[in-house]
Design a protein around this motif. Structure first.
Motif, PDB file in Angstrom:
ATOM      1  N   ALA A  93      -2.567   0.226  10.746  1.00  0.00           N
ATOM      2  CA  ALA A  93      -2.163  -0.229   9.410  1.00  0.00           C
ATOM      3  C   ALA A  93      -0.679   0.053   9.167  1.00  0.00           C
ATOM      4  O   ALA A  93       0.009  -0.714   8.491  1.00  0.00           O
ATOM      5  CB  ALA A  93      -3.003   0.459   8.345  1.00  0.00           C
ATOM      6  N   ASP A  94      -0.169   1.156   9.749  1.00  0.00           N
ATOM      7  CA  ASP A  94       1.210   1.595   9.459  1.00  0.00           C
ATOM      8  C   ASP A  94       2.244   0.534   9.837  1.00  0.00           C
ATOM      9  O   ASP A  94       3.207   0.304   9.106  1.00  0.00           O
ATOM     10  CB  ASP A  94       1.538   2.882  10.229  1.00  0.00           C
ATOM     11  N   SER A  95       2.036  -0.104  11.006  1.00  0.00           N
ATOM     12  CA  SER A  95       3.020  -1.092  11.466  1.00  0.00           C
ATOM     13  C   SER A  95       3.092  -2.260  10.499  1.00  0.00           C
ATOM     14  O   SER A  95       4.163  -2.848  10.296  1.00  0.00           O
ATOM     15  CB  SER A  95       2.661  -1.595  12.866  1.00  0.00           C
ATOM     16  N   TYR A  96       1.968  -2.611   9.888  1.00  0.00           N
ATOM     17  CA  TYR A  96       1.967  -3.757   8.975  1.00  0.00           C
ATOM     18  C   TYR A  96       2.430  -3.354   7.575  1.00  0.00           C
ATOM     19  O   TYR A  96       2.911  -4.192   6.822  1.00  0.00           O
ATOM     20  CB  TYR A  96       0.617  -4.479   9.029  1.00  0.00           C
ATOM     21  N   GLU A  97       2.309  -2.058   7.273  1.00  0.00           N
ATOM     22  CA  GLU A  97       2.924  -1.551   6.049  1.00  0.00           C
ATOM     23  C   GLU A  97       4.452  -1.598   6.223  1.00  0.00           C
ATOM     24  O   GLU A  97       5.186  -2.000   5.328  1.00  0.00           O
ATOM     25  CB  GLU A  97       2.486  -0.104   5.847  1.00  0.00           C
ATOM     26  N   TYR A  98       4.909  -1.205   7.421  1.00  0.00           N
ATOM     27  CA  TYR A  98       6.355  -1.301   7.725  1.00  0.00           C
ATOM     28  C   TYR A  98       6.819  -2.747   7.594  1.00  0.00           C
ATOM     29  O   TYR A  98       7.878  -3.019   7.021  1.00  0.00           O
ATOM     30  CB  TYR A  98       6.655  -0.764   9.137  1.00  0.00           C
TER      31      TYR A  98
END
Ligand SMILES: C[S@@+](CC[C@H](N)C(=O)[O-])C[C@H]1O[C@@H](n2cnc3c(N)ncnc32)[C@H](O)[C@@H]1O
Length: 251
Positions: free
Chosen positions: A202-207
């Motif tokens: 999820a973090d990469s797509y939050e970035y």
């Protein structure tokens, strides 16, 4: 880092040391490389294909030309350019990230695209190519991730031939409030969940969502391109400005 360069920069909404950003961006693309293509189709509902087609049409490459697909990742633009410049032309797919390059190279080779494509691991801020070398340079959804965007634009200007054109395809600012609201809900509430489901990340797509909001808007990027020495700079908004294609020439 050059003397006088700022000590901190943005990684999405976080403030990080300038020297850290490239490693953080590298982690994102190492993590998503294997599922990058499928995520692009899913999260854009396939619309990225239209944005890229318009970019190719605007680039209008001719047989024999030298094209640089910078931050080319998994090679969608390279594949089309390879066909259009033909056996007498040359396409360089350059990217800083070896995981993305590996996925791109394997995909293009599977499709039988060989011969006029070279793969180069390179940082957009300091391109390892001669002056005045390329007829066309594209950077699609890449500039947003570069730490020193001004240095990257200057580097592109240096390696572009006089008469050549640069195309920057990038997320930008939606033009209407209603679209901004829908897009914000989608980006911050739905996108990270999709990223979690498909890539377990999820973090990469939050970035992704945050980096889009931090990226210069249409007019600011236009000015940056002018400052880097490009001329006749203009842009076309697509999908209400969610994405913009900037175009600039070197004379
Ligand atoms: C969102 S992907 C875009 C890939 C491809 N151009 C496309 O449109 O599908 C962004 C790419 O930029 C690359 N990138 C990030 N920083 C870079 C830099 N400083 N120099 C060159 N490539 C960079 C990443 O490794 C990644 O492959």
């Amino acid at each position: 880092m050059s003397e006088g360069a700022p000590k901190s920069t943005h990684f999405g909404y976080k403030t990080v040391e300038t020297e850290q950003k490239a490693d953080l961006v590298a982690d994102v693309f190492h993590s998503v490389a294997a599922k990058y293509d499928i995520m692009n189709d899913v999260m854009s509902f396939g619309i990225h294909r239209f944005w890229k087609r318009f970019t190719i049409e605007t680039a209008a490459p001719r047989p024999g030309m030298h094209v640089l697909d910078l931050a080319g990742g998994t090679g969608d633009l390279t594949a089309k350019f390879s066909d259009l410049v033909g056996p007498t032309g040359k396409v360089v797919l350059a990217d800083i990230n070896d995981s993305m390059l590996k996925v791109g190279r394997a995909k293009l080779r599977d499709r039988g695209i060989v011969g006029n494509v070279n793969y180069v691991q390179a940082n957009a801020e300091a391109l390892p190519f001669p002056d005045n070398y390329f007829d066309i340079i594209t950077i699609a959804f890449g500039l947003r991730n570069v730490t020193d965007k001004d240095a990257a634009l200057r580097s592109m200007q240096r390696v572009l031939k006089p008469g050549g054109k640069l195309l920057v395809l990038e997320f930008s600012k939606p033009q209407h409030e209603v679209m901004r609201k829908i897009y914000d809900t989608y980006s911050f509430k739905i996108l990270p969940k999709m990223g979690q489901m498909i890539t377990d990340d999820a973090d990469s797509y939050e970035y992704l969502a945050e980096s889009i909001r931090m990226h210069p808007d249409q007019e600011t990027l236009k000015q940056m391109m002018c400052d880097a020495g490009f001329e006749q700079v203009d842009y076309t908004n697509m999908t209400d400005g969610i994405v913009a294609l900037h175009r600039g020439y070197k004379f």
